[in-house]
Design a protein around this motif. Sequence first.
Motif, PDB file in Angstrom:
ATOM      1  N   UNK A 199      -9.451  -8.930  51.062  1.00 15.01           N
ATOM      2  CA  UNK A 199     -10.997  -8.747  51.692  1.00 15.01           C
ATOM      3  C   UNK A 199     -11.424 -10.270  51.992  1.00 15.01           C
ATOM      4  N   UNK A 200     -12.424 -10.209  52.950  1.00 12.46           N
ATOM      5  CA  UNK A 200     -12.975 -11.433  53.291  1.00 12.46           C
ATOM      6  C   UNK A 200     -14.442 -11.445  53.321  1.00 12.46           C
ATOM      7  N   UNK A 214     -14.306 -16.944  53.519  1.00 11.61           N
ATOM      8  CA  UNK A 214     -13.180 -16.968  52.186  1.00 11.61           C
ATOM      9  C   UNK A 214     -12.407 -15.698  52.115  1.00 11.61           C
ATOM     10  N   UNK A 215     -11.136 -15.792  51.677  1.00 12.72           N
ATOM     11  CA  UNK A 215     -10.438 -14.358  51.781  1.00 12.72           C
ATOM     12  C   UNK A 215     -10.249 -14.488  50.362  1.00 12.72           C
ATOM     13  N   UNK A 216     -10.242 -13.155  49.766  1.00  5.54           N
ATOM     14  CA  UNK A 216      -9.642 -12.771  48.297  1.00  5.54           C
ATOM     15  C   UNK A 216      -8.742 -11.938  48.329  1.00  5.54           C
ATOM     16  N   UNK A 217      -7.646 -12.348  47.798  1.00  6.43           N
ATOM     17  CA  UNK A 217      -6.144 -11.735  48.033  1.00  6.43           C
ATOM     18  C   UNK A 217      -5.617 -11.397  46.658  1.00  6.43           C
ATOM     19  N   UNK A 218      -5.028 -10.376  46.549  1.00  8.53           N
ATOM     20  CA  UNK A 218      -4.422  -9.938  45.184  1.00  8.53           C
ATOM     21  C   UNK A 218      -2.881  -9.378  45.460  1.00  8.53           C
ATOM     22  N   UNK A 219      -2.009  -9.967  44.660  1.00 10.77           N
ATOM     23  CA  UNK A 219      -0.818  -9.412  44.465  1.00 10.77           C
ATOM     24  C   UNK A 219      -0.656  -8.681  43.216  1.00 10.77           C
ATOM     25  N   UNK A 227     -10.269 -20.690  51.059  1.00  8.67           N
ATOM     26  CA  UNK A 227     -11.625 -20.962  51.683  1.00  8.67           C
ATOM     27  C   UNK A 227     -11.515 -21.723  52.834  1.00  8.67           C
ATOM     28  N   UNK A 228     -12.119 -21.571  53.924  1.00 10.49           N
ATOM     29  CA  UNK A 228     -11.793 -22.016  55.298  1.00 10.49           C
ATOM     30  C   UNK A 228     -13.343 -22.271  56.167  1.00 10.49           C
ATOM     31  N   UNK A 229     -13.056 -23.268  56.822  1.00  9.20           N
ATOM     32  CA  UNK A 229     -14.373 -23.458  57.756  1.00  9.20           C
ATOM     33  C   UNK A 229     -14.104 -24.419  58.661  1.00  9.20           C
ATOM     34  N   UNK A 230     -15.055 -24.266  59.986  1.00  7.23           N
ATOM     35  CA  UNK A 230     -15.124 -25.079  61.088  1.00  7.23           C
ATOM     36  C   UNK A 230     -16.494 -25.870  61.258  1.00  7.23           C
ATOM     37  N   UNK A 231     -17.514 -25.353  60.212  1.00  6.27           N
ATOM     38  CA  UNK A 231     -18.524 -26.048  60.314  1.00  6.27           C
ATOM     39  C   UNK A 231     -19.233 -26.824  59.246  1.00  6.27           C
TER      40      UNK A 231
END
Length: 328
Positions: A199-200, A214-219, A227-231
Amino acid sequence: MVRFGVIGTNRITDHFLQAGLTIDHFKLTTIYSRTEEKAKEFAAKYQVEHTYTDLIEFAKSEEMDAVYIASPTALHCEQAILCMKQGKHVFVEKPFASNQQEAERMIEVAQTNNVLLMEGMKTTHLPNFKVLQEQIEKIAPVRRFIGNFCKYSSRYDRYKEGEVLNAFKPELSNGALMDIGIYTAYPLVALFGMPETVTANVIMLDSGVDGLGTMSIKYPALMADLIFSKITDSHIPSEVQGENGSIVINKLSDMRQLTRIDKDGTITDISVEQKDNTMYYEIEHFMNLLYDGLRESPVNSFETSLNTIKVLDQARKSVGLVFPADLK
């Protein structure tokens, strides 16, 4: 000698060539650009004879063996397929494609035409990534991965002044998730495989792409927060957390420093020395695959590229971020 042609005359192409030209048997022979002026200017810079403004004629050129594609993401699929159908090996800059469907088409054409196709994600070829893979056992079982890569785009100031450049155009399948978020998702997938859920959350820009998110990822037994950004910029490291310690990663994309902190508090610098231009290792790997007659990288494998683009697709779906390429 591996003779390369390039599609794209931008900064990343310069970076690719600066690394490639330090490798034995790497030779730049052919350049494609949409305009003759740019093609000739780039050719003069690298003392290259053959230039094209017609993509079909470029793909047919007998002066090259392999193509480096550094065009906007929305163009990767068709350009790669065109070149592969002419028997050219293809090194395509990340992200591999706009979506899973495009990636699958590219892989099918590569296999049909018996050519090498590889996604240009440098992180997984770095000496320190190999160290990370080896050292994870010392902190296992791993329970959390925190991937952080936020880099203020030099083009964002012009965006705020009303000029929308390629980096912020949805029709080119761009934005923070695709350009920056992939640096957090790809090593995660390379280390742990395809997750159960993705999910994001993103901040959308008026142009129709995301500026940060942000992305929340589950295994089954592991969580990942990406966490990612261009600004915005960030100076917080990434981290792999295990029950017996953690590994701190300084600048996830280049992995120049790795620090293992054991459960008892012992701190160990586990980094190894790397070349300044970290694209060197992926180019060398690509060339070695050609020398060995291989048609798929065991490092940047089709499975890893497909699983990564699936993660990005699911993240986009969760926030309603649709590209024109998705509607074809």
